[in-house]
Design a protein around this motif. Structure first.
Motif: not given
Length: 123
Positions: A82-84, A87
């Motif tokens: 996921t993007s989380d 990051e």
């Protein structure tokens, strides 16, 4: 008499140059930076300047790997996390890069001292 000086960025684990046992503390610290297998190479343990060069190269390679990871992380991970998570991985790489920059400065300072460079206090 000149008081031994450790310049800014000098590792706290290593005594300043020309103090008692400073080279022993430098050798132990340098070995801690390197892969564990390096402890088995007698030539590295006997020749501190060679160990220092190996340690510099090892830390430089780690820094290069982190830089590559930073440049590729988002593209490499976007399809599998996921993007989380991506990051968070980037933030971890940034923290590791900052740590390695400090370690690289320290290991270069130690190598210079082993090669004979001495530091003087400046006002």
């Amino acid at each position: 008499m000149v008081r031994p000086i450790a310049p800014p960025g000098w590792p706290r684990e290593v005594r300043p140059p020309d103090t008692p046992d400073w080279e022993a503390t430098a050798g132990n610290w340098l070995l801690d930076l390197c892969p564990p297998d390096y402890r088995g190479y007698a030539g590295l343990r006997r020749h501190l300047v060679v160990l220092a060069r190996f340690a510099v190269l090892h830390v430089e390679a780690n820094h290069a790997a982190v830089r590559r990871g930073l440049s590729e992380a988002r593209a490499d991970l976007r399809d599998v996390a996921t993007s989380d998570v991506v990051e968070a991985a980037v933030q971890t790489l940034l923290l590791e890069e900052a740590r390695l920059i400090g370690t690289l400065r320290a290991v270069r300072l130690v190598e210079e001292a082993i090669r004979g460079r001495r530091y003087v206090a400046r006002l």
